[in-house]
Scaffold this motif. Structure first.
Motif, PDB file in Angstrom:
ATOM      1  N   ARG A 168       0.827  -1.205   0.000  1.00 19.86           N
ATOM      2  CA  ARG A 168       0.000   0.000   0.000  1.00 19.86           C
ATOM      3  C   ARG A 168       0.865   1.261   0.000  1.00 19.86           C
ATOM      4  O   ARG A 168       0.534   2.256  -0.651  1.00 19.86           O
ATOM      5  N   ARG A 169       2.001   1.217   0.700  1.00 20.88           N
ATOM      6  CA  ARG A 169       2.922   2.360   0.655  1.00 20.88           C
ATOM      7  C   ARG A 169       3.405   2.597  -0.775  1.00 20.88           C
ATOM      8  O   ARG A 169       3.518   3.733  -1.235  1.00 20.88           O
ATOM      9  N   GLY A 170       3.689   1.513  -1.467  1.00 19.92           N
ATOM     10  CA  GLY A 170       4.104   1.629  -2.858  1.00 19.92           C
ATOM     11  C   GLY A 170       3.028   2.268  -3.715  1.00 19.92           C
ATOM     12  O   GLY A 170       3.317   3.109  -4.574  1.00 19.92           O
ATOM     13  N   ASP A 171       1.796   1.882  -3.498  1.00 21.65           N
ATOM     14  CA  ASP A 171       0.682   2.460  -4.257  1.00 21.65           C
ATOM     15  C   ASP A 171       0.596   3.968  -4.038  1.00 21.65           C
ATOM     16  O   ASP A 171       0.334   4.730  -4.981  1.00 21.65           O
ATOM     17  N   ILE A 172       0.798   4.393  -2.794  1.00 22.04           N
ATOM     18  CA  ILE A 172       0.709   5.824  -2.476  1.00 22.04           C
ATOM     19  C   ILE A 172       1.846   6.591  -3.137  1.00 22.04           C
ATOM     20  O   ILE A 172       1.638   7.653  -3.726  1.00 22.04           O
ATOM     21  N   PHE A 173       3.063   6.045  -3.049  1.00 21.49           N
ATOM     22  CA  PHE A 173       4.203   6.707  -3.685  1.00 21.49           C
ATOM     23  C   PHE A 173       3.990   6.807  -5.201  1.00 21.49           C
ATOM     24  O   PHE A 173       4.313   7.822  -5.824  1.00 21.49           O
ATOM     25  N   ALA A 174       3.454   5.730  -5.788  1.00 18.68           N
ATOM     26  CA  ALA A 174       3.219   5.719  -7.235  1.00 18.68           C
ATOM     27  C   ALA A 174       2.201   6.793  -7.620  1.00 18.68           C
ATOM     28  O   ALA A 174       2.362   7.468  -8.651  1.00 18.68           O
ATOM     29  N   ALA A 175       1.162   6.954  -6.800  1.00 20.72           N
ATOM     30  CA  ALA A 175       0.144   7.968  -7.074  1.00 20.72           C
ATOM     31  C   ALA A 175       0.728   9.369  -6.998  1.00 20.72           C
ATOM     32  O   ALA A 175       0.263  10.295  -7.681  1.00 20.72           O
ATOM     33  N   GLN A 176       1.771   9.520  -6.196  1.00 18.90           N
ATOM     34  CA  GLN A 176       2.426  10.824  -6.058  1.00 18.90           C
ATOM     35  C   GLN A 176       3.496  11.056  -7.141  1.00 18.90           C
ATOM     36  O   GLN A 176       4.090  12.122  -7.196  1.00 18.90           O
ATOM     37  N   GLY A 177       3.726  10.026  -7.948  1.00 19.16           N
ATOM     38  CA  GLY A 177       4.724  10.147  -8.998  1.00 19.16           C
ATOM     39  C   GLY A 177       6.131   9.831  -8.542  1.00 19.16           C
ATOM     40  O   GLY A 177       7.098  10.051  -9.283  1.00 19.16           O
ATOM     41  N   ASP A 178       6.296   9.284  -7.331  1.00 15.61           N
ATOM     42  CA  ASP A 178       7.616   8.945  -6.799  1.00 15.61           C
ATOM     43  C   ASP A 178       7.912   7.482  -7.134  1.00 15.61           C
ATOM     44  O   ASP A 178       7.705   6.583  -6.313  1.00 15.61           O
ATOM     45  N   THR A 179       8.368   7.263  -8.357  1.00 15.53           N
ATOM     46  CA  THR A 179       8.563   5.903  -8.857  1.00 15.53           C
ATOM     47  C   THR A 179       9.578   5.110  -8.042  1.00 15.53           C
ATOM     48  O   THR A 179       9.370   3.927  -7.737  1.00 15.53           O
ATOM     49  N   LYS A 180      10.696   5.745  -7.694  1.00 18.89           N
ATOM     50  CA  LYS A 180      11.757   5.038  -6.980  1.00 18.89           C
ATOM     51  C   LYS A 180      11.267   4.495  -5.643  1.00 18.89           C
ATOM     52  O   LYS A 180      11.466   3.309  -5.327  1.00 18.89           O
ATOM     53  N   GLN A 181      10.626   5.360  -4.841  1.00 15.64           N
ATOM     54  CA  GLN A 181      10.165   4.896  -3.535  1.00 15.64           C
ATOM     55  C   GLN A 181       9.028   3.881  -3.682  1.00 15.64           C
ATOM     56  O   GLN A 181       8.890   2.981  -2.846  1.00 15.64           O
ATOM     57  N   ALA A 182       8.243   4.029  -4.740  1.00 14.46           N
ATOM     58  CA  ALA A 182       7.164   3.067  -4.978  1.00 14.46           C
ATOM     59  C   ALA A 182       7.746   1.676  -5.231  1.00 14.46           C
ATOM     60  O   ALA A 182       7.323   0.685  -4.620  1.00 14.46           O
ATOM     61  N   VAL A 183       8.740   1.617  -6.102  1.00 13.32           N
ATOM     62  CA  VAL A 183       9.364   0.325  -6.434  1.00 13.32           C
ATOM     63  C   VAL A 183      10.080  -0.252  -5.219  1.00 13.32           C
ATOM     64  O   VAL A 183      10.030  -1.465  -4.973  1.00 13.32           O
ATOM     65  N   ASP A 184      10.740   0.592  -4.453  1.00 12.21           N
ATOM     66  CA  ASP A 184      11.423   0.120  -3.242  1.00 12.21           C
ATOM     67  C   ASP A 184      10.413  -0.508  -2.268  1.00 12.21           C
ATOM     68  O   ASP A 184      10.676  -1.572  -1.681  1.00 12.21           O
ATOM     69  N   ALA A 185       9.284   0.151  -2.094  1.00 13.73           N
ATOM     70  CA  ALA A 185       8.258  -0.372  -1.184  1.00 13.73           C
ATOM     71  C   ALA A 185       7.693  -1.682  -1.707  1.00 13.73           C
ATOM     72  O   ALA A 185       7.466  -2.632  -0.940  1.00 13.73           O
ATOM     73  N   TRP A 186       7.474  -1.767  -3.005  1.00 17.58           N
ATOM     74  CA  TRP A 186       6.954  -3.002  -3.578  1.00 17.58           C
ATOM     75  C   TRP A 186       7.956  -4.148  -3.454  1.00 17.58           C
ATOM     76  O   TRP A 186       7.567  -5.307  -3.245  1.00 17.58           O
ATOM     77  N   HIS A 187       9.250  -3.836  -3.590  1.00 15.59           N
ATOM     78  CA  HIS A 187      10.266  -4.884  -3.400  1.00 15.59           C
ATOM     79  C   HIS A 187      10.244  -5.389  -1.946  1.00 15.59           C
ATOM     80  O   HIS A 187      10.446  -6.592  -1.703  1.00 15.59           O
ATOM     81  N   GLN A 188      10.018  -4.495  -1.005  1.00 13.68           N
ATOM     82  CA  GLN A 188       9.879  -4.914   0.391  1.00 13.68           C
ATOM     83  C   GLN A 188       8.688  -5.864   0.536  1.00 13.68           C
ATOM     84  O   GLN A 188       8.759  -6.867   1.261  1.00 13.68           O
ATOM     85  N   ALA A 189       7.613  -5.524  -0.152  1.00 12.98           N
ATOM     86  CA  ALA A 189       6.432  -6.381  -0.099  1.00 12.98           C
ATOM     87  C   ALA A 189       6.731  -7.764  -0.682  1.00 12.98           C
ATOM     88  O   ALA A 189       6.305  -8.796  -0.147  1.00 12.98           O
ATOM     89  N   LEU A 190       7.481  -7.786  -1.776  1.00 14.19           N
ATOM     90  CA  LEU A 190       7.827  -9.069  -2.407  1.00 14.19           C
ATOM     91  C   LEU A 190       8.603  -9.976  -1.460  1.00 14.19           C
ATOM     92  O   LEU A 190       8.390 -11.193  -1.410  1.00 14.19           O
ATOM     93  N   LYS A 191       9.532  -9.388  -0.714  1.00 12.81           N
ATOM     94  CA  LYS A 191      10.329 -10.174   0.230  1.00 12.81           C
ATOM     95  C   LYS A 191       9.441 -10.840   1.286  1.00 12.81           C
ATOM     96  O   LYS A 191       9.694 -11.969   1.700  1.00 12.81           O
ATOM     97  N   VAL A 192       8.413 -10.121   1.700  1.00 14.22           N
ATOM     98  CA  VAL A 192       7.513 -10.648   2.727  1.00 14.22           C
ATOM     99  C   VAL A 192       6.570 -11.694   2.132  1.00 14.22           C
ATOM    100  O   VAL A 192       6.349 -12.756   2.717  1.00 14.22           O
TER     101      VAL A 192
END
Length: 212
Positions: A168-192
């Motif tokens: 969900r953090r990734g989704d919020i960053f993506a909506a704000q146009g912050d691609t890098k932080q969005a992808v970083d958050a999604w990678h964290q999600a993948l690990k979990v």
């Protein structure tokens, strides 16, 4: 005469014992009876409260399955009754989640947010509170209240929700146009998530974002 004297001694002894302990014994008996009556009364009251709460919950779920503006009024009224009068029952938290879902489906985001904000502050049911925070972040995201949405995902995260919160953090960053932080958050999600099917959805978000 010896027999009569023995009986008199027993009577005198009994009188002396009663004078010494009789009042205490009566108080003890009355206390036990009062405690029993209170326990039975509490049982009745608890059962009555649970029955009332269940009635409101059933009315809420019925209204949630029906169309029309009247159903929205009934949803909000039943939820308000559960929160105001039966907050300690298990039906209140579950009813709020149903109400929030129904209102969100009807595009009443303000109504859904109000429901979830109540549950997000309820510490009596940690798992449902975690669900409420996650869903509230989603509603705030839909309302473009990005900072408030991120705030719901901060602090202690109950076990089992780490991946969902990161996603969900990734989704919020993506909506704000912050691609890098969005992808970083999604990678964290993948690990979990690991081999969880949810990982495929998250990976698709990463692939789509990186390919944009």
């Amino acid at each position: 005469m010896a027999y009569d004297l023995e009986e008199q001694e027993k009577i005198d002894a009994l009188k002396a014992w009663w004078e010494r302990y009789g009042t205490f014994l009566m108080v003890l008996v009355l206390a036990i009876l009062a405690a029993f009556a209170g326990w039975r009364g509490w049982q009745w009251y608890s059962g009555h409260q649970a029955g009332q709460a269940m009635g409101y919950y059933e009315a809420l779920t019925t209204a949630a399955s029906q169309p029309g503006e009247d159903s929205v009024v009934r949803i909000k009224a039943a939820s308000a009754a559960l929160r105001d009068d039966y907050a300690d029952s298990g039906y209140a938290a579950r009813g709020v989640l149903v109400a929030a879902w129904a209102l969100q489906e009807r595009k009443d985001l303000d109504g859904a947010r109000e429901q979830l904000q109540w549950l997000a502050q309820d510490h009596s049911a940690p798992a449902l509170q975690a669900v409420a925070r996650l869903r509230l972040a989603g509603v705030l995201l839909a309302q473009k209240q990005y900072a408030a949405a991120q705030d719901q995902l901060k602090g202690d995260i109950p076990a089992g929700f780490e991946g969902l919160y990161a996603d969900r953090r990734g989704d919020i960053f993506a909506a704000q146009g912050d691609t890098k932080q969005a992808v970083d958050a999604w990678h964290q999600a993948l690990k979990v998530f690991g081999a969880d099917p949810a990982a495929q959805i998250v990976q698709l978000k990463i692939d789509t974002t990186n390919g944009a």
